[in-house]
Design an enzyme around this catalytic site. Structure first.
Site, PDB file in Angstrom:
ATOM      1  N   ARG A   8       1.255  -1.143  -0.200  1.00 16.81           N
ATOM      2  CA  ARG A   8       0.045  -0.187   0.031  1.00 16.81           C
ATOM      3  C   ARG A   8       1.072   1.329   0.159  1.00 16.81           C
ATOM      4  NH1 ARG A   8      -5.265  -2.653   0.035  1.00 16.81           N
ATOM      5  NH2 ARG A   8      -5.144  -4.341   1.497  1.00 16.81           N
TER       6      ARG A   8
ATOM      7  N   THR B 110      -8.104  -9.316  -7.340  1.00 13.82           N
ATOM      8  CA  THR B 110      -8.724  -9.155  -5.965  1.00 13.82           C
ATOM      9  C   THR B 110      -9.519 -10.427  -5.687  1.00 13.82           C
ATOM     10  OG1 THR B 110     -10.185  -8.161  -4.604  1.00 13.82           O
ATOM     11  CG2 THR B 110     -10.238  -7.584  -6.881  1.00 13.82           C
TER      12      THR B 110
ATOM     13  N   ASP C 298     -12.162 -10.511  -3.974  1.00 14.40           N
ATOM     14  CA  ASP C 298     -13.323 -10.145  -3.541  1.00 14.40           C
ATOM     15  C   ASP C 298     -14.339 -10.101  -4.711  1.00 14.40           C
ATOM     16  OD1 ASP C 298     -12.561  -9.764  -0.828  1.00 14.40           O
ATOM     17  OD2 ASP C 298     -12.758  -7.491  -0.958  1.00 14.40           O
TER      18      ASP C 298
ATOM     19  N   ARG D 280     -15.416  -7.031   1.887  1.00 10.15           N
ATOM     20  CA  ARG D 280     -15.683  -5.730   2.555  1.00 10.15           C
ATOM     21  C   ARG D 280     -17.232  -5.197   1.880  1.00 10.15           C
ATOM     22  NH1 ARG D 280     -10.918  -2.256   1.585  1.00 10.15           N
ATOM     23  NH2 ARG D 280     -10.496  -3.803  -0.173  1.00 10.15           N
TER      24      ARG D 280
HETATM   25  P1  ADP Z   1      -6.762  -2.197  -4.048  1.00  7.56           P
HETATM   26  O1  ADP Z   1      -6.209  -1.808  -5.396  1.00  7.56           O
HETATM   27  O2  ADP Z   1      -6.832  -3.731  -3.678  1.00  7.56           O
HETATM   28  O3  ADP Z   1      -8.176  -1.672  -3.993  1.00  7.56           O
HETATM   29  P2  ADP Z   1      -6.055  -0.020  -2.240  1.00  7.56           P
HETATM   30  O4  ADP Z   1      -7.131   0.584  -2.101  1.00  7.56           O
HETATM   31  O5  ADP Z   1      -5.156  -0.160  -1.177  1.00  7.56           O
HETATM   32  O6  ADP Z   1      -6.086  -1.627  -2.794  1.00  7.56           O
HETATM   33  O7  ADP Z   1      -4.972   0.658  -3.257  1.00  7.56           O
HETATM   34  C1  ADP Z   1      -3.797   0.374  -3.526  1.00  7.56           C
HETATM   35  C2  ADP Z   1      -2.564   1.353  -3.935  1.00  7.56           C
HETATM   36  O8  ADP Z   1      -3.420   2.377  -4.896  1.00  7.56           O
HETATM   37  C3  ADP Z   1      -2.664   2.488  -2.592  1.00  7.56           C
HETATM   38  O9  ADP Z   1      -2.022   2.119  -1.777  1.00  7.56           O
HETATM   39  C4  ADP Z   1      -2.329   3.797  -3.506  1.00  7.56           C
HETATM   40  O10 ADP Z   1      -0.775   3.545  -3.547  1.00  7.56           O
HETATM   41  C5  ADP Z   1      -2.980   3.586  -4.806  1.00  7.56           C
HETATM   42  N1  ADP Z   1      -4.061   4.372  -4.684  1.00  7.56           N
HETATM   43  C6  ADP Z   1      -5.290   4.322  -4.270  1.00  7.56           C
HETATM   44  N2  ADP Z   1      -6.250   5.430  -4.466  1.00  7.56           N
HETATM   45  C7  ADP Z   1      -5.563   6.094  -5.181  1.00  7.56           C
HETATM   46  C8  ADP Z   1      -5.904   7.428  -5.570  1.00  7.56           C
HETATM   47  N3  ADP Z   1      -6.977   7.881  -5.268  1.00  7.56           N
HETATM   48  N4  ADP Z   1      -4.983   7.988  -6.303  1.00  7.56           N
HETATM   49  C9  ADP Z   1      -3.685   7.712  -6.515  1.00  7.56           C
HETATM   50  N5  ADP Z   1      -3.463   6.272  -6.159  1.00  7.56           N
HETATM   51  C10 ADP Z   1      -4.171   5.543  -5.345  1.00  7.56           C
END
Ligand code: ADP
Length: 322
Positions: A72, A127, A129, A173
């Protein structure tokens, strides 16, 4: 297109390696150089970027997790941080970036393509999910589903020996797909998901009727986003006096060797992502709908929800578990 990069980001899922492998091999097959970005967006910012060869992805298709590692990186939401990442791609003349992850990861990719027109981005849904719009299935969902089925089959053995009700908490979630599909697959008496308002009193009544009919045990499948297994047990105890046990499956659902369905899905989506980059597409997420490969603009993926909860499956599970 001469050079592309690939990264895995957000929560990991079984099949991510198979997707990276497909990206790397499809690219090299088409005479495109491929770079692996380690540790997701963090590695993009810290310049942890290394050239991958055909052999770099050998012996990975069957492995869970991601050999590129995931992370993350909340700082990636800041434009100044993204500038550093973009510069790291540009100095290597990388023109395309494949991001494998969830919709948070897609948002990072969308920002890159907005802020640097020379870099095309394509997202691959990784993912467990199954909560991403623009695809019927995400990579890892099927493996996680099978892990849950395997675990609950074992739980069922002990549940019937002791005539107990087991409340099984699974991941999800905002999306109840894992609970729904697993619930149907194991013959759960009740499925509790965020998409459907469930009265625990009615769940208790159903369990009671089952016991009266001579049922030896009951399984209640709960998606974590709706309530925890413990909360469900406490609610149930207000209405019925039965021997309950809570089982939280947790992170075992994220691991393991990817199923056949996930390996095939990851390979198809990885190959398609590279084809899209070669044809000049950008800011899109690949997916599979009715067994056809698709590409949906990130804006549409974020904009509205076409990944509807399947009420028919929910109803069927209900009818089959009376
Ligand atoms: P997933 O991709 O599984 O939904 P996250 O929501 O934690 O997981 O997002 C993974 C990574 O993507 C984050 O840690 C961040 O680096 C990047 N990220 C998430 N949201 C944004 C955003 N609005 N703008 C830029 N980068 C983002």
């Amino acid at each position: 297109m001469k050079k592309i990069a690939v990264l895995t980001s957000g929560g990991d899922s079984p099949g991510m390696n198979a997707a990276v492998r497909a990206v790397v091999r499809t690219a090299i097959y088409n005479n495109i150089e491929v770079y692996g970005v380690y540790h997701g967006y963090q590695g993009l910012v810290e310049d942890d970027i290394h050239k991958l060869e055909l052999g770099s992805v050998g012996d990975t298709i069957q492995r869970g997790g991601t050999f590129l590692f995931s992370a993350r990186c909340p700082e990636f939401k800041e434009e100044d941080v993204r500038k550093v990442a973009i510069e790291n791609l540009r100095k290597r003349e990388i023109e395309g970036l494949v991001v494998i992850g969830g919709d948070g990861s897609y948002r990072g990719a969308q920002r890159i393509s907005e802020e640097c027109k020379e870099i095309q981005t394509i997202g691959i849904p990784g993912t467990i999910d199954n909560d991403i719009n623009g695809t019927d299935f995400t990579i890892g969902f099927d493996t996680a589903l099978n892990t849950i089925i395997d675990s609950v089959d074992k739980i069922r053995d002990t549940a019937s020996s002791h005539a107990r009700t087991f409340i099984v908490e699974v991941m999800g979630r905002d999306c109840g797909d894992l609970a729904l599909w697993a619930g149907l697959s194991v013959g759960a008496e009740t499925i509790v998901v965020p998409e459907v308002n469930t009265e625990i009193k009615e769940v208790a009544e159903k369990i009671e009727q089952g016991i009266k009919r001579g049922k030896k045990h009951s399984i209640v499948m709960v998606a974590e986003g709706c309530m925890s297994g413990q909360e469900c047990a406490e609610e149930l105890s207000k209405y019925i006096n039965i021997d309950t046990r809570v089982s939280v499956l947790g992170h075992i659902q994220r691991g393991g060797s990817p199923s056949g369905a996930d390996r095939v899905l990851a390979s198809r989506l990885g190959g398609h992502a590279v084809e899209l980059l070669m044809s000049g597409e950008t800011a899109k997420g690949v997916g599979i709908k009715h067994n056809q490969l698709t590409a949906t603009p990130f804006d549409e993926i974020f904009g509205h929800s076409d990944h509807k909860f399947d009420k028919q499956i929910y109803q069927l599970a209900k009818e089959l578990s009376i």
